[in-house]
Design a protein around this motif. Sequence first.
Motif, PDB file in Angstrom:
ATOM      1  N   HIS A 110       1.374   6.652  -6.710  1.00  0.00           N
ATOM      2  CA  HIS A 110       0.200   7.508  -6.912  1.00  0.00           C
ATOM      3  C   HIS A 110       0.584   8.989  -6.799  1.00  0.00           C
ATOM      4  O   HIS A 110       0.217   9.803  -7.663  1.00  0.00           O
TER       5      HIS A 110
ATOM      6  N   ALA B  17       2.686  10.130  -9.782  1.00  0.00           N
ATOM      7  CA  ALA B  17       1.865  10.316 -10.983  1.00  0.00           C
ATOM      8  C   ALA B  17       1.031  11.587 -10.894  1.00  0.00           C
ATOM      9  O   ALA B  17       0.912  12.343 -11.874  1.00  0.00           O
ATOM     10  N   VAL B  18       0.460  11.855  -9.719  1.00  0.00           N
ATOM     11  CA  VAL B  18      -0.334  13.075  -9.530  1.00  0.00           C
ATOM     12  C   VAL B  18       0.531  14.315  -9.751  1.00  0.00           C
ATOM     13  O   VAL B  18       0.111  15.278 -10.412  1.00  0.00           O
TER      14      VAL B  18
ATOM     15  N   TYR C  92      -6.715   1.104  -5.970  1.00  0.00           N
ATOM     16  CA  TYR C  92      -6.246   0.155  -4.949  1.00  0.00           C
ATOM     17  C   TYR C  92      -6.251   0.813  -3.565  1.00  0.00           C
ATOM     18  O   TYR C  92      -6.741   0.219  -2.580  1.00  0.00           O
ATOM     19  N   LEU C  93      -5.743   2.041  -3.475  1.00  0.00           N
ATOM     20  CA  LEU C  93      -5.687   2.731  -2.185  1.00  0.00           C
ATOM     21  C   LEU C  93      -7.084   3.075  -1.674  1.00  0.00           C
ATOM     22  O   LEU C  93      -7.351   2.981  -0.463  1.00  0.00           O
TER      23      LEU C  93
ATOM     24  N   SER D 246       0.824  -1.202   0.000  1.00  0.00           N
ATOM     25  CA  SER D 246       0.000   0.000   0.000  1.00  0.00           C
ATOM     26  C   SER D 246       0.862   1.257   0.000  1.00  0.00           C
ATOM     27  O   SER D 246       0.566   2.244  -0.688  1.00  0.00           O
TER      28      SER D 246
ATOM     29  N   MET E 115       2.314   1.713  -3.413  1.00  0.00           N
ATOM     30  CA  MET E 115       1.255   2.213  -4.289  1.00  0.00           C
ATOM     31  C   MET E 115       1.050   3.707  -4.081  1.00  0.00           C
ATOM     32  O   MET E 115       0.826   4.454  -5.041  1.00  0.00           O
ATOM     33  N   LEU E 116       1.140   4.154  -2.834  1.00  0.00           N
ATOM     34  CA  LEU E 116       0.965   5.582  -2.559  1.00  0.00           C
ATOM     35  C   LEU E 116       2.111   6.398  -3.160  1.00  0.00           C
ATOM     36  O   LEU E 116       1.879   7.486  -3.704  1.00  0.00           O
TER      37      LEU E 116
ATOM     38  N   SER F 220      -3.160   2.671  -8.984  1.00  0.00           N
ATOM     39  CA  SER F 220      -2.749   2.884  -7.596  1.00  0.00           C
ATOM     40  C   SER F 220      -3.848   3.563  -6.791  1.00  0.00           C
ATOM     41  O   SER F 220      -4.083   3.223  -5.621  1.00  0.00           O
ATOM     42  N   GLY F 221      -4.561   4.527  -7.420  1.00  0.00           N
ATOM     43  CA  GLY F 221      -5.620   5.245  -6.713  1.00  0.00           C
ATOM     44  C   GLY F 221      -6.788   4.358  -6.340  1.00  0.00           C
ATOM     45  O   GLY F 221      -7.310   4.432  -5.220  1.00  0.00           O
TER      46      GLY F 221
ATOM     47  N   THR G 232      -8.463  16.273  -0.578  1.00  0.00           N
ATOM     48  CA  THR G 232      -7.430  15.367  -0.071  1.00  0.00           C
ATOM     49  C   THR G 232      -6.882  15.862   1.258  1.00  0.00           C
ATOM     50  O   THR G 232      -6.702  15.090   2.202  1.00  0.00           O
TER      51      THR G 232
ATOM     52  N   LEU H  17      -1.662   6.259 -12.130  1.00  0.00           N
ATOM     53  CA  LEU H  17      -2.491   6.980 -11.166  1.00  0.00           C
ATOM     54  C   LEU H  17      -3.794   6.239 -10.873  1.00  0.00           C
ATOM     55  O   LEU H  17      -4.194   6.101  -9.708  1.00  0.00           O
TER      56      LEU H  17
END
Length: 318
Positions: free
Chosen positions: A178, A181-182, A235-236, A171, A174-175, A232-233, A307, A229
Amino acid sequence: MSAGIWDIAILVSKWLSYMAMLAIPGAVFVAWLCRQVPTGGPELGKGLISHYLLPATVLGILASSLFFLFQVGAVNQRGLGGMFDPVISQILAQTTLGDGLRWRLSGFFLALIAAGLWYIARSWPSAATATKKVPWILSAQVLTILAAGALLCMAVSFAVLGHVSELGIVSRLMLVLHISAVCLWIGALIPLHVVCRSGARDKSEMDRHAVHMLMVLFGQAAWIVLGVLLVSGLYLAWRLSGGLSGLLTSSYGQWLLLKLLLVVALLGLSARHRFFLVPELVLSGARYLRRSIGFQIALAASVLLITAALTTLAGPPG
């Protein structure tokens, strides 16, 4: 100062640090893409680094430092002077909050070094006497490496803070993907909005062709970034909300759904750019594209605010 006011102060400082973290890799990314445009590209990206990298770095250092001080003040609850309590500051510095601050400030200081080298490199030819050759440390490759290191440090800061820090290594990885990419996608919007001025209808055909080529290159790279993005997004979102029921029933999940809807709107605008506005750019100019990118920037700012609110005022179910 009440707890509510501290929360708002923390929220605003976090949002400002997010904006700074986006601007740094976004400006470098668009400047690098401009260098790939054979005719007119370097001229398009000429002012991006100088106009965005240094101001964003200074903003990021100040906002991140204030974020930590506001956290100290929120714990102390003794007014503005409580932000500078050395005992509580030392305690918080030894928690994940301190770890995140160190990673984040490391990223901003790497960006600050990159900005300094950029300014030196820009003035080097006029200052050189015996030779016009620029040292390797002032090369574009070193600037790119420093910017990539800054992006990695800032992305890792998210993985050691907040809710994801309690999850497993997958996780957190993945963040990091993410956030990276953002930063590349959303961070590129303001520089692209500025560059589109050169593609206005009253500009030369060469300028419009250069902007068109830049947007084509960005579109090709963006779909790869967007793939990372989205995977990963999603999944999170699934892990943090506790599944579909958590998304639909918890307040955290409902705010997360609102954020996802705004991201879908951003993706829709990106598709409109790719398939409609960019192909028409050479003939009709960049006015409509620039307006659409401006709307994207407003949506992206809303996503960042949500966010910041999710990580400050709310928490995952359970």
